[in-house]
Motif scaffolding. Structure first.
Motif, PDB file in Angstrom:
ATOM      1  N   GLY A 259       0.826  -1.203   0.000  1.00  0.00           N
ATOM      2  CA  GLY A 259       0.000   0.000   0.000  1.00  0.00           C
ATOM      3  C   GLY A 259       0.855   1.246   0.000  1.00  0.00           C
ATOM      4  N   GLU A 260       0.223   2.380  -0.215  1.00  0.00           N
ATOM      5  CA  GLU A 260       0.966   3.638  -0.255  1.00  0.00           C
ATOM      6  C   GLU A 260       1.566   3.992   1.099  1.00  0.00           C
ATOM      7  N   ARG A 261       0.875   3.646   2.157  1.00  0.00           N
ATOM      8  CA  ARG A 261       1.331   4.014   3.506  1.00  0.00           C
ATOM      9  C   ARG A 261       2.083   2.873   4.190  1.00  0.00           C
ATOM     10  N   GLY A 262       2.263   1.782   3.501  1.00  0.00           N
ATOM     11  CA  GLY A 262       2.960   0.643   4.077  1.00  0.00           C
ATOM     12  C   GLY A 262       2.288  -0.660   3.699  1.00  0.00           C
ATOM     13  N   ASP A 263       2.962  -1.753   3.975  1.00  0.00           N
ATOM     14  CA  ASP A 263       2.412  -3.072   3.653  1.00  0.00           C
ATOM     15  C   ASP A 263       1.325  -3.466   4.645  1.00  0.00           C
ATOM     16  N   SER A 264       0.512  -4.416   4.229  1.00  0.00           N
ATOM     17  CA  SER A 264      -0.500  -5.011   5.098  1.00  0.00           C
ATOM     18  C   SER A 264      -0.388  -6.530   5.018  1.00  0.00           C
ATOM     19  N   ILE A 265      -0.428  -7.178   6.181  1.00  0.00           N
ATOM     20  CA  ILE A 265      -0.473  -8.639   6.234  1.00  0.00           C
ATOM     21  C   ILE A 265      -1.936  -9.035   6.399  1.00  0.00           C
ATOM     22  N   VAL A 266      -2.469  -9.756   5.411  1.00  0.00           N
ATOM     23  CA  VAL A 266      -3.892 -10.089   5.386  1.00  0.00           C
ATOM     24  C   VAL A 266      -4.061 -11.587   5.643  1.00  0.00           C
ATOM     25  N   ASP A 297      -2.256  -0.412  12.348  1.00  0.00           N
ATOM     26  CA  ASP A 297      -3.692  -0.633  12.544  1.00  0.00           C
ATOM     27  C   ASP A 297      -3.978  -2.125  12.452  1.00  0.00           C
ATOM     28  N   LEU A 298      -5.061  -2.523  13.109  1.00  0.00           N
ATOM     29  CA  LEU A 298      -5.477  -3.927  13.109  1.00  0.00           C
ATOM     30  C   LEU A 298      -6.989  -3.954  12.948  1.00  0.00           C
ATOM     31  N   ARG A 299      -7.469  -4.619  11.892  1.00  0.00           N
ATOM     32  CA  ARG A 299      -8.904  -4.625  11.607  1.00  0.00           C
ATOM     33  C   ARG A 299      -9.382  -6.039  11.264  1.00  0.00           C
ATOM     34  N   ASP A 300     -10.598  -6.334  11.695  1.00  0.00           N
ATOM     35  CA  ASP A 300     -11.255  -7.586  11.309  1.00  0.00           C
ATOM     36  C   ASP A 300     -12.322  -7.246  10.277  1.00  0.00           C
ATOM     37  N   GLU A 301     -12.035  -7.540   9.027  1.00  0.00           N
ATOM     38  CA  GLU A 301     -12.954  -7.224   7.931  1.00  0.00           C
ATOM     39  C   GLU A 301     -13.713  -8.457   7.454  1.00  0.00           C
ATOM     40  N   SER A 302     -13.811  -9.467   8.294  1.00  0.00           N
ATOM     41  CA  SER A 302     -14.467 -10.734   7.915  1.00  0.00           C
ATOM     42  C   SER A 302     -15.954 -10.516   7.699  1.00  0.00           C
ATOM     43  N   ASP A 303     -16.523 -11.284   6.774  1.00  0.00           N
ATOM     44  CA  ASP A 303     -17.966 -11.275   6.541  1.00  0.00           C
ATOM     45  C   ASP A 303     -18.407 -12.687   6.186  1.00  0.00           C
ATOM     46  N   ARG A 304     -19.602 -12.830   5.672  1.00  0.00           N
ATOM     47  CA  ARG A 304     -20.120 -14.164   5.354  1.00  0.00           C
ATOM     48  C   ARG A 304     -19.354 -14.841   4.231  1.00  0.00           C
ATOM     49  N   ASP A 305     -18.644 -14.039   3.460  1.00  0.00           N
ATOM     50  CA  ASP A 305     -17.894 -14.619   2.345  1.00  0.00           C
ATOM     51  C   ASP A 305     -16.564 -15.226   2.791  1.00  0.00           C
ATOM     52  N   GLY A 306     -16.116 -14.914   4.002  1.00  0.00           N
ATOM     53  CA  GLY A 306     -14.861 -15.499   4.467  1.00  0.00           C
ATOM     54  C   GLY A 306     -14.152 -14.629   5.482  1.00  0.00           C
ATOM     55  N   ILE A 307     -12.994 -15.091   5.878  1.00  0.00           N
ATOM     56  CA  ILE A 307     -12.196 -14.406   6.900  1.00  0.00           C
ATOM     57  C   ILE A 307     -11.249 -13.416   6.233  1.00  0.00           C
ATOM     58  N   ARG A 308     -11.123 -12.246   6.859  1.00  0.00           N
ATOM     59  CA  ARG A 308     -10.151 -11.255   6.386  1.00  0.00           C
ATOM     60  C   ARG A 308      -9.745 -10.394   7.590  1.00  0.00           C
ATOM     61  N   VAL A 309      -8.590 -10.714   8.156  1.00  0.00           N
ATOM     62  CA  VAL A 309      -8.026  -9.932   9.249  1.00  0.00           C
ATOM     63  C   VAL A 309      -6.823  -9.183   8.691  1.00  0.00           C
ATOM     64  N   VAL A 310      -6.838  -7.858   8.797  1.00  0.00           N
ATOM     65  CA  VAL A 310      -5.808  -7.016   8.186  1.00  0.00           C
ATOM     66  C   VAL A 310      -4.903  -6.434   9.272  1.00  0.00           C
ATOM     67  N   VAL A 311      -3.609  -6.696   9.145  1.00  0.00           N
ATOM     68  CA  VAL A 311      -2.606  -6.105  10.027  1.00  0.00           C
ATOM     69  C   VAL A 311      -1.848  -5.070   9.194  1.00  0.00           C
ATOM     70  N   GLU A 312      -2.171  -3.776   9.381  1.00  0.00           N
ATOM     71  CA  GLU A 312      -1.523  -2.710   8.621  1.00  0.00           C
ATOM     72  C   GLU A 312      -0.212  -2.321   9.293  1.00  0.00           C
ATOM     73  N   LEU A 313       0.849  -2.195   8.512  1.00  0.00           N
ATOM     74  CA  LEU A 313       2.176  -1.891   9.049  1.00  0.00           C
ATOM     75  C   LEU A 313       2.543  -0.439   8.777  1.00  0.00           C
ATOM     76  N   LYS A 314       3.396   0.075   9.628  1.00  0.00           N
ATOM     77  CA  LYS A 314       3.924   1.413   9.424  1.00  0.00           C
ATOM     78  C   LYS A 314       4.838   1.422   8.200  1.00  0.00           C
ATOM     79  N   SER A 315       5.018   2.592   7.634  1.00  0.00           N
ATOM     80  CA  SER A 315       5.801   2.691   6.394  1.00  0.00           C
ATOM     81  C   SER A 315       7.247   2.272   6.592  1.00  0.00           C
ATOM     82  N   ASN A 316       7.780   2.455   7.809  1.00  0.00           N
ATOM     83  CA  ASN A 316       9.182   2.095   8.053  1.00  0.00           C
ATOM     84  C   ASN A 316       9.336   0.732   8.716  1.00  0.00           C
TER      85      ASN A 316
END
Length: 830
Positions: A259-266, A297-316
């Motif tokens: 991402g523009e602001r850093g990587d995300s582990i999904v 940032d840490l978000r749980d974006e899971s819905d009925r279609d499946g699991i999606r937990v996003v661990v957003e990392l700082k740019s550095n």
């Protein structure tokens, strides 16, 4: 009060039995344990169900709550199950019903639920008065044909009704849906698998009954969890399928998004039975307490279609470091496989093949009983149709006979007397309508009779030929696969970037030495140049004063060894675990490598890498100082504790001297210290357990003792190399040692006495082999066996190793040089 009254003191005393408290407690505890094991906690290997699962499904079947019916309130299903079959409380029954409806708990859910049945976040199901359920279509396959006398029934808890002891189970449910439970003193944890793969493996076993577990793994490579994820490595899977026990590493599925602001582990898939909500909480806790740095940032974006937990990392942030922390602390779990199930009412830990074999035995019994039931019905119907056809042939006379009778009973009797109808046929004809005498009805009866007759022939064919019966099972399994199978969800991945200790050790042949003072080391065999016989060798160990070499053997650094001691114990050892040191080093304390007792010495070593611990076709043949020989199947040594296990029972003063691997068709050559040797068929020593003593192999005279054992074949072209304690030896063709009966004196092998001393070792050798000889004072020599001259029996031999005064030969080991070994060179290292 009369003494004959039932409550008289003497009468009561006569009914009292005195028992020891500890005996009563022991028996009561065993009864309780077996009740829990068989009645509640463990699944049956045949249908893969515990009693509560089986009773819920049967109660739904009896109530007509099938996949084609409307959903029924869960409280109604629970009530009927509890009232009729399972009097253990509604909460336990409802919890089981809920789990059978959860697609994240069952690989193939057996219940079709409607309402809130919980979630992967650990949310509980709604109360049973709010949810509804019915059988899933695949659950009906477990109950198919249950009304055809396919399984045994037993009385329910109050004797009012009967319930099945096991379900017919048209597919191997134990493997498909797995099972878990804790009983008294034991537990089970069977992983779920892919239905199509399980059926493919079952069909392969039907077609190839002698197949191996690796063969089955070609069709069933690994468990398949309903939540997907990844199993790391294949070795644990192989162990679990071979032994019934194993520890699988299950890793979440994730990927990195830039991402523009850093990587995300999904994170998109979780290990089986991992609570998603709790996972997010634990990651947040690590971030808050500073254990995990670089997370924005840490978000749980899971819905009925499946699991999606996003661990957003700082740019550095370093993405690899965060990823490694998540793997080590959160994204991997261990699934401990314990394939424990009830077999004939007894708990057994089963391999993959044994599990499928027990299922097939059950399924054969079900199809046999169903075929017998159908055959009886078909024969009864054919009998009736035969009577109808006969009545049609004599329609006018039959009608006249019935019309002339006063009542139905007289009509039946007349038909039986005049036309030879049976009672069943006569009763059926009397009930027939006149309309069934038409030509069209007659043609239909003839067609049905031909169809029923063909059905009888087919059923008799199935019952008379097991191959046909197995063919029916195979066809039905294929139909279920076609109807219900779906894609695999869990992947098997190799450990990327993992480096084990063994990977860091180059594979090479080494010499391992062990002293009486318990110092051990390994040295590359190429350190020792080959010499001509009669050399003095070089210093192989710098021993402490008073210490002596007790054992020397060669092996590959990657070999897995079975080390047998003079006290009859056997230990396991990976050669690379022995520290590598120079040839002049003393070594390290052996207690860090092999936990030997005081006075315990390694006297024989067997490489276990080539042994088949699953089969009973290989044996470890042991010889003791006092002349006893014992054969034990290799499978007895499949599981060796770190503290060792007993290999042979020894009488006081006796010692284990040597061990050879035999195949059940070899001869055993036992050598004695006084130069005698006896050869006999190994089958003269019947196989025995590890705790047995063995049988007499050689009759010893005077103070003679056994020095070693070798294995030979009838067409063996090898030699027997005998070396004495003063360094003399020879080679003699094994053909010169004729076969005798065991417990004889044997033949003279080599002359012993003042020059030679006693025999130190014997080995069966071939051209191209080399040997390493080491003296008690630490001198070591490497040479080719071809350097040792060939002589007949009853000779003195030649100098093999030149020993100084008061030094003796400690041990000799023979090996076949590896391609990587240096070519033989003359002379010795200075």
């Amino acid at each position: 009060m009369s003494s004959d009254a039932p409550d008289a003191p003497d009468a009561v005393a006569d009914r009292i039995e005195n028992v020891r408290v500890e005996d009563e407690m022991e028996q009561s505890y065993i009864d309780y344990a077996m009740s829990v094991i068989a009645g509640r906690a463990l699944p049956d290997v045949r249908d893969g169900l515990k009693p509560v699962h089986r009773r819920i499904l049967y109660a739904m079947h009896e109530a007509g709550v099938t996949s084609g019916s409307a959903h029924r309130k869960s409280s109604s299903i629970v009530g009927e199950t509890m009232g009729d079959y399972h009097p253990h409380g509604d909460s336990a029954i409802y919890d089981t019903l809920v789990r059978m409806a959860q697609p994240f708990s069952m690989r193939e859910p057996l219940v079709d639920g409607q309402g809130n049945f919980g979630s992967v976040d650990g949310d509980p199901a709604a109360a049973m008065r709010y949810t509804e359920a019915r059988m899933a279509p695949i659950a009906e396959e477990l109950l198919a044909d249950i009304d055809m006398d396919t399984v045994d029934f037993e009385s329910n808890y109050d004797g009012r009704l009967e319930e099945p002891a096991v379900l017919p189970s048209a597919f191997p449910n134990l493997l498909v849906n797995g099972s878990s439970g804790i009983a008294v003193g034991m537990s089970t944890n069977v992983p779920p698998h892919n239905l199509g793969e399980v059926i493919d493996a079952t069909i392969h076993l039907i077609e190839n009954p002698e197949c191996s577990i690796p063969d089955l793994m070609e069709h069933l490579p690994a468990p398949d969890f309903p939540t997907g994820a990844n199993i790391v490595g294949r070795s644990a899977i192989r162990k679990a399928y071979h032994t019934g026990r194993g520890r699988l590493r299950v890793r979440a599925e994730y990927h990195v998004e830039e991402g523009e602001r850093g990587d995300s582990i999904v994170i998109t898939e979780l290990p089986y039975q991992q609570n998603k909500s709790r996972l997010v909480e634990r990651i947040a806790e690590d971030v808050n307490d500073g254990t995990l740095e670089g997370v924005r940032d840490l978000r749980d974006e899971s819905d009925r279609d499946g699991i999606r937990v996003v661990v957003e990392l700082k740019s550095n942030a370093n993405t690899d470091i965060v990823e490694n922390h998540l793997l080590e602390s959160h994204l991997e779990r261990t699934f401990g496989v314990i394939n424990l199930a009830l077999v004939d009412g007894q708990p057994e830990v089963l391999s993959l093949k044994e599990t499928l074999e027990h299922y097939l035995d059950h399924r054969k019994e079900v199809v046999r009983r169903r075929s017998e039931y159908e055959l009886t019905e078909a024969e009864d119907r054919a009998h009736i149709l035969d009577g109808r056809l006969k009545a049609l042939e004599n329609a006018e006379d039959v009608v006249e006979t019935i019309r002339g009778a006063e009542n139905r009973d007289d009509a039946r009797a007349a038909l039986e007397d005049e036309y030879g109808f049976s009672g069943e046929q006569a009763a059926h004809i009397v009930r027939m309508q006149l309309g069934s005498l038409t030509s069209m009805e007659a043609a239909e009866i003839e067609d049905e009779y031909a169809e029923v007759t063909a059905r009888i022939e087919r059923l008799e064919e199935i019952l008379g030929d097991e191959d046909e019966l197995l063919g029916v099972i195979e066809d039905e399994l294929r139909e279920i696969k076609d109807e219900y199978a779906n894609e695999r969800r869990t992947r098997v991945v190799e450990e990327a970037g993992e480096v084990t200790d063994e990977d860091l050790i180059p594979e090479e042949r080494v010499v391992v030495t062990l002293s009486e003072g318990d110092y051990i080391k390994r040295t590359p065999v190429e350190t020792f140049s080959t010499q001509h016989r009669g050399g003095k060798g070089v210093i192989g160990a710098d021993l402490k004063e008073g210490d002596r070499v007790s054992t020397v053997f060669t092996a590959s650094t990657h070999d897995y060894l079975l080390c047998f001691t003079n006290q009859g114990q056997v230990y396991r050892l990976k050669v690379y675990q022995v520290p590598e040191m120079s040839r002049t080093a003393r070594g390290t304390s052996a207690v860090n490598v092999v936990d030997l007792d005081d006075g315990e010495e390694i006297t024989a070593v067997v490489t276990a890498d080539d042994l088949d611990f699953e089969a009973d076709e290989e044996y470890l043949t042991m010889a003791t100082r006092d002349g006893y020989v014992k054969r034990t199947a290799v499978s007895e040594f499949a599981n060796i504790r770190s503290t060792g296990i007993r290999a042979v029972r020894l009488e006081h003063g006796d010692e284990l001297v040597d061990v050879e691997v035999t195949d059940g068709e070899s001869d055993v050559v036992v050598s004695t210290e006084e130069g005698m040797a006896i050869r006999f068929d190994e089958t003269e020593a019947r196989p025995m357990g590890r705790s047995a003593r063995g049988v007499r192999g050689v009759k010893l005279e005077g103070g003679d003792r056994v020095s070693g054992v070798a294995a030979a074949r009838s067409d063996d072209e090898r030699d027997l190399m005998t070396v004495t304690e003063y360094g003399y030896g020879k080679r003699t063709a094994l053909a010169q040692y004729r076969r005798q009966s065991r417990n004889g004196k044997g033949l003279v092998d080599i002359k012993t006495g003042q020059r030679n001393g006693r025999v130190a070792s014997v080995h069966a050798v071939a051209e191209g082999d080399e040997f390493v000889a080491m003296s008690e004072d630490g001198q070591i020599m490497r040479a080719s066996v071809s350097e040792v001259s060939e002589y007949g029996r009853n000779t003195q031999g030649v100098t093999v190793m030149d020993l100084v005064e008061h030094d003796r030969l400690a041990a000799v080991d023979v090996f076949t040089p590896d391609d990587a070994d240096d070519e033989a060179t003359d002379g010795a290292d200075e």
